[in-house]
Design a protein around this motif. Structure first.
Motif, short mmCIF file in Angstrom:
data_model
loop_
_atom_site.label_atom_id
_atom_site.label_comp_id
_atom_site.label_asym_id
_atom_site.label_seq_id
_atom_site.Cartn_x
_atom_site.Cartn_y
_atom_site.Cartn_z
N PHE A 189 0.80 -1.21 0.00
CA PHE A 189 0.00 0.00 0.00
C PHE A 189 0.85 1.28 0.00
O PHE A 189 0.30 2.37 -0.08
CB PHE A 189 -0.97 0.00 1.19
N ALA A 190 2.17 1.12 0.09
CA ALA A 190 3.06 2.26 -0.14
C ALA A 190 3.30 2.41 -1.63
O ALA A 190 3.29 3.51 -2.18
CB ALA A 190 4.38 2.07 0.60
N LYS A 191 3.52 1.28 -2.31
CA LYS A 191 3.60 1.22 -3.77
C LYS A 191 3.38 -0.23 -4.16
O LYS A 191 3.92 -1.14 -3.52
CB LYS A 191 4.95 1.72 -4.28
N GLU A 192 2.62 -0.44 -5.22
CA GLU A 192 2.15 -1.79 -5.54
C GLU A 192 3.27 -2.80 -5.77
O GLU A 192 3.10 -3.99 -5.49
CB GLU A 192 1.25 -1.75 -6.78
N ASN A 193 4.43 -2.36 -6.25
CA ASN A 193 5.50 -3.32 -6.49
C ASN A 193 6.09 -3.84 -5.18
O ASN A 193 6.97 -4.71 -5.20
CB ASN A 193 6.59 -2.74 -7.38
N GLY A 194 5.59 -3.36 -4.04
CA GLY A 194 5.97 -3.94 -2.75
C GLY A 194 5.59 -5.40 -2.63
O GLY A 194 6.12 -6.13 -1.79
N VAL A 195 4.69 -5.85 -3.51
CA VAL A 195 4.26 -7.25 -3.48
C VAL A 195 5.42 -8.20 -3.78
O VAL A 195 5.37 -9.39 -3.40
CB VAL A 195 3.10 -7.47 -4.49
N VAL A 196 6.49 -7.72 -4.41
CA VAL A 196 7.61 -8.60 -4.74
C VAL A 196 8.32 -9.11 -3.49
O VAL A 196 9.07 -10.08 -3.56
CB VAL A 196 8.64 -7.91 -5.67
N VAL A 197 8.07 -8.50 -2.33
CA VAL A 197 8.71 -8.98 -1.11
C VAL A 197 8.25 -10.39 -0.77
O VAL A 197 8.98 -11.15 -0.12
CB VAL A 197 8.46 -8.01 0.07
N LEU A 198 7.05 -10.78 -1.22
CA LEU A 198 6.55 -12.12 -0.91
C LEU A 198 7.37 -13.21 -1.61
O LEU A 198 7.85 -14.14 -0.94
CB LEU A 198 5.07 -12.22 -1.26
N PRO A 199 7.55 -13.15 -2.94
CA PRO A 199 8.43 -14.16 -3.55
C PRO A 199 9.88 -14.04 -3.08
O PRO A 199 10.59 -15.05 -3.00
CB PRO A 199 8.30 -13.89 -5.05
N HIS A 213 12.41 -6.68 -10.08
CA HIS A 213 12.01 -5.94 -11.28
C HIS A 213 10.78 -6.56 -11.96
O HIS A 213 10.36 -6.07 -13.02
CB HIS A 213 13.16 -5.91 -12.29
N SER A 214 10.23 -7.63 -11.39
CA SER A 214 9.20 -8.40 -12.10
C SER A 214 7.90 -7.64 -12.31
O SER A 214 7.14 -7.96 -13.23
CB SER A 214 8.92 -9.70 -11.33
N VAL A 215 7.62 -6.64 -11.50
CA VAL A 215 6.37 -5.88 -11.67
C VAL A 215 6.54 -4.78 -12.71
O VAL A 215 5.73 -4.66 -13.64
CB VAL A 215 5.92 -5.27 -10.33
N GLU A 216 7.60 -4.00 -12.60
CA GLU A 216 7.74 -2.81 -13.44
C GLU A 216 8.56 -3.04 -14.71
O GLU A 216 8.59 -2.17 -15.58
CB GLU A 216 8.40 -1.68 -12.62
N SER A 217 9.20 -4.18 -14.83
CA SER A 217 10.08 -4.40 -15.98
C SER A 217 9.71 -5.65 -16.77
O SER A 217 10.58 -6.27 -17.40
CB SER A 217 11.55 -4.50 -15.52
N THR A 218 8.44 -6.01 -16.74
CA THR A 218 8.01 -7.18 -17.53
C THR A 218 6.84 -6.81 -18.43
O THR A 218 7.01 -6.09 -19.39
CB THR A 218 7.67 -8.37 -16.60
N VAL A 219 5.63 -7.29 -18.11
CA VAL A 219 4.53 -7.22 -19.07
C VAL A 219 3.66 -5.96 -18.96
O VAL A 219 2.92 -5.65 -19.89
CB VAL A 219 3.61 -8.46 -18.93
N LEU A 220 3.71 -5.27 -17.85
CA LEU A 220 2.84 -4.10 -17.70
C LEU A 220 3.29 -3.00 -18.68
O LEU A 220 4.49 -2.76 -18.84
CB LEU A 220 2.88 -3.57 -16.27
N PRO A 221 2.34 -2.31 -19.31
CA PRO A 221 2.68 -1.31 -20.34
C PRO A 221 3.15 0.02 -19.75
O PRO A 221 2.62 1.08 -20.06
CB PRO A 221 1.38 -1.16 -21.12
N LEU A 222 4.17 -0.05 -18.91
CA LEU A 222 4.74 1.16 -18.30
C LEU A 222 5.84 1.70 -19.21
O LEU A 222 6.25 1.06 -20.17
CB LEU A 222 5.32 0.82 -16.93
N GLU A 223 6.30 2.91 -18.90
CA GLU A 223 7.45 3.44 -19.64
C GLU A 223 8.64 2.52 -19.46
O GLU A 223 8.75 1.79 -18.47
CB GLU A 223 7.76 4.86 -19.18
N LEU A 224 9.56 2.57 -20.40
CA LEU A 224 10.59 1.54 -20.47
C LEU A 224 11.66 1.65 -19.39
O LEU A 224 12.12 0.64 -18.87
CB LEU A 224 11.26 1.59 -21.85
N TYR A 225 12.06 2.85 -19.02
CA TYR A 225 13.28 3.00 -18.22
C TYR A 225 13.08 4.07 -17.15
O TYR A 225 12.73 5.21 -17.46
CB TYR A 225 14.44 3.40 -19.14
N PHE A 226 13.28 3.70 -15.90
CA PHE A 226 13.34 4.67 -14.81
C PHE A 226 14.35 4.18 -13.78
O PHE A 226 14.35 2.99 -13.40
CB PHE A 226 11.98 4.85 -14.13
N GLU A 227 15.20 5.06 -13.32
CA GLU A 227 16.24 4.68 -12.38
C GLU A 227 15.69 4.25 -11.03
O GLU A 227 16.24 3.36 -10.38
CB GLU A 227 17.22 5.85 -12.21
#
Length: 627
Positions: free
Chosen positions: A192-202, A343-357
């Motif tokens: 709930f701080a940012k959705e990619n926080g879900v990666v902590v589970l795997p 990187h599995s949330v923001e750097s795979t299939v979701l149609p986000l912009e390609l590159y952010f540091e």
């Protein structure tokens, strides 16, 4: 020689000095500019609001599907207690970054200790220090809205640390329910701080499987092993099922991008190696906020580096699998998988912009954990070699600090930041558009239009958006557009002439505030009406563009046109409170009594369902009182 206690005290003192030095390095950056999403998620938050409106601010942000209320709560609290100066936002981010460095040192120390490495305090503090001063984080820490990524990282680190303490109890034969509950709470808050926080589970599952080996005491706990493997398989099946059963939810948004799903995945294979390169051997000249000039991978062979990247990733994964027969190899494999899963949330299939540091803020931890692991192993096997290596790494820490300092100085000044971005990314649409605005505000319309043309040349934007940006630039410069820039009629001569809501919003706002004395507002509004309000024209636009055109017509007092625009807005976004309130205003102004009453009843129904904000309710109350 110093006693163990004195040595630890000395190390803590040195790390404390490093934290203070990092704060000092970042301090000039608090004077930097407001950027992009800062304007929608941070600076728009009002300070003089009641408790109900504060709750709406916390839960009403549209940055992500869950609203990111944990992060928004910090921004709202900040506004309530210290005011709306964005310098406070950046100062708090710096403090959060220091906290994350401390938490990382704690986590590395816990993990190395659990792996039976002795006297690892110096290794943990050195690795965390290198992470702390990496110049790659400047664009995260000094971009106020990226507190979302930073706070999610804080909570993920806390979840991982809590897990090591729970596991300590579990290995001793205790259940440790409260400690495990703390893991769940921190992981949930991270999401709930940012959705990619879900990666902590795997990551937690992989940590147990590869770092701890599912051991309880001196034996493998078969039950835990099957549970971890089962959870990983079920998680993977769930993710695949979500995309397989409802692909349109994700693929539909690719229509708004200039790349396909396959092109994005191929491009990310190269970008992930570039991220690693920037962590291991930083190229600060390329660092910054804008990377919209990244070369797209059209196929495996175009560019050829795509093939190289894919082969390298396959080799890395095969090597990780091969060395996983050994305890050290499994822990090395964990670091690799932590980076990839991060990187599995923001750097795979979701149609986000390609590159952010900032996407590396949590995954990048894996690189420094791997460094700490290898240093600890080196110290165990060849201590005489480990000491000079650590001395060289301490020197690297100093060099990284210089690089970070130079980046902070750039981020502290809006002009330096813009010149740096255009120098590093001359083909970036955003960098060129920023330069155009800067020169227009300085009164140099010719140079502004030149950069605007470069922005247009390096993007798929429509001619209409380009012309409207030039109109806005002429307004900023206080000078009329030259005849060579074309006419609004020719710019809007297309089935869908406009796509950029942001560009139109800037122009409408300036026209509404009568900032463009050299522009004929009525002529501009007539040009829009001839395109969008004539049935035979057949031009279309998004709902938000119709809403902005309604705002322009309202400023001109042309309520009939505004009414028609709002009707088109509601046709695309039916039942939207904003559109209904606008239509209520225009219906009332045009004397459409029965329609205004119907809109009031519809809005009252939405109010009863809790769908109206406090501001919406106050606006509706004005019309109800007038009746």
């Amino acid at each position: 020689m110093m006693s163990g206690y004195a040595a630890r005290l000395c190390l803590f003192g040195m790390f404390g000095l490093l934290l203070a030095a990092t704060a000092w390095l970042y301090a000039p950056g608090i004077h930097g500019p407001v950027l992009l999403d800062d304007r929608t998620s941070v600076t728009l938050l009002e300070t003089d609001v009641d408790s109900r409106q504060r709750v709406e601010q916390v839960f009403g942000d549209g940055s992500g599907p869950l609203g990111r209320p944990v992060t928004m709560a910090t921004f709202v609290a900040e506004r309530a207690f210290v005011g709306d100066d964005v310098r406070w936002s950046k100062a708090i981010n710096i403090g959060l970054h220091l906290l994350n460095g401390l938490l990382l040192a704690w986590l590395i120390h816990r993990l190395l200790g659990a792996a039976d490495y002795a006297r690892v305090m110096a290794v943990a503090l050195l690795a965390a220090g290198l992470w702390l001063v990496s110049p790659l984080w400047v664009s995260t820490v000094l971009y106020a809205v990226q507190r979302m990524a930073m706070l999610a990282c804080t909570l993920m680190l806390l979840a991982l640390i809590a897990y090591t303490y729970w596991r300590e109890r579990y290995s001793a034969g205790e259940k440790g329910i409260l400690r495990f509950a703390l893991v769940i709470v921190c992981a949930t808050l991270a999401v709930f701080a940012k959705e990619n926080g879900v990666v902590v589970l795997p990551v937690l599952l992989l940590l147990e499987l590869l770092w701890f080996g599912c051991r309880r005491g001196d034996r493998v706990d078969q039950r835990m092993l099957y549970q971890v493997l089962g959870a990983l398989v079920l998680g993977g099946v769930f993710v695949i099922a979500v995309f397989a059963l409802a692909p349109e939810r994700f693929l539909a948004h690719y229509a708004l991008r200039e790349f396909t799903l396959v092109e994005r995945l191929l491009t990310q294979s190269r970008i992930l190696w570039d991220y690693l390169g920037q962590l291991v051997w930083p190229d600060v000249a390329r660092m910054g906020l804008y990377h919209d000039d990244v070369v797209l991978s059209r196929s495996i062979m175009s560019p050829i580096t795509t093939l190289h990247a894919l082969v390298a990733w396959c080799a890395a994964l095969l090597l990780a699998a091969a060395i996983s027969r050994f305890a050290l190899g499994r822990r090395v494999a964990f670091c690799l998988l932590m980076f990839l899963v991060g990187h599995s949330v923001e750097s795979t299939v979701l149609p986000l912009e390609l590159y952010f540091e900032h996407r590396n803020y949590f995954p990048g931890i894996a690189v420094f954990l791997l460094l700490a692991l290898l240093l600890a192993e080196l110290a165990r096997r060849w201590r005489v070699v480990a000491r000079p290596v650590m001395a060289y790494l301490a020197l690297a820490l100093l060099m990284l600090s210089f690089n970070t300092s130079s980046q902070v100085e750039i981020w502290a000044n809006s002009y330096l930041l813009r010149f740096n971005q255009i120098s590093a990314h001359p083909a970036s649409f955003r960098a060129n558009a920023d330069m155009a605005v800067m020169y227009a505000q300085a009164g140099s319309l010719e140079r502004a239009l030149a950069y605007s043309a470069q922005a247009h040349a390096h993007s798929p934007e429509r001619d209409g958006d380009h012309y409207l940006r030039n109109l806005a630039l002429s307004c900023m410069a206080g000078r009329p557009l030259p005849a060579s820039a074309g006419t609004i009629a020719s710019a809007l001569d297309a089935p869908r002439p406009l796509s950029s809501v942001a560009t139109l919003h800037v122009l409408v706002q300036m026209l509404q505030n009568e900032q463009c004395v050299q522009l004929d507002r009525l002529a501009i509004a007539d040009a829009f009406a001839s395109v969008y309000l004539r049935p035979e024209a057949g031009a279309t636009a998004s709902a938000n563009i119709y809403a902005l055109l309604a705002v322009l017509e309202n400023a001109l007092g042309r309520y009939a046109n505004a009414y028609e625009y709002t009707a088109q807005f509601l046709a695309q976004a039916p039942g939207t409170p904003r559109g209904l309130l606008m239509q209520l205003h225009f219906s009332t102004a045009l004397g459409k009594v029965s329609e205004a009453e119907a809109l009031q009843r519809q809005l009252l129904t939405l109010q009863a369902a809790g769908a109206l904000t406090v501001s919406d309710q106050e606006t509706l109350a004005l019309y109800l009182e007038a009746d």
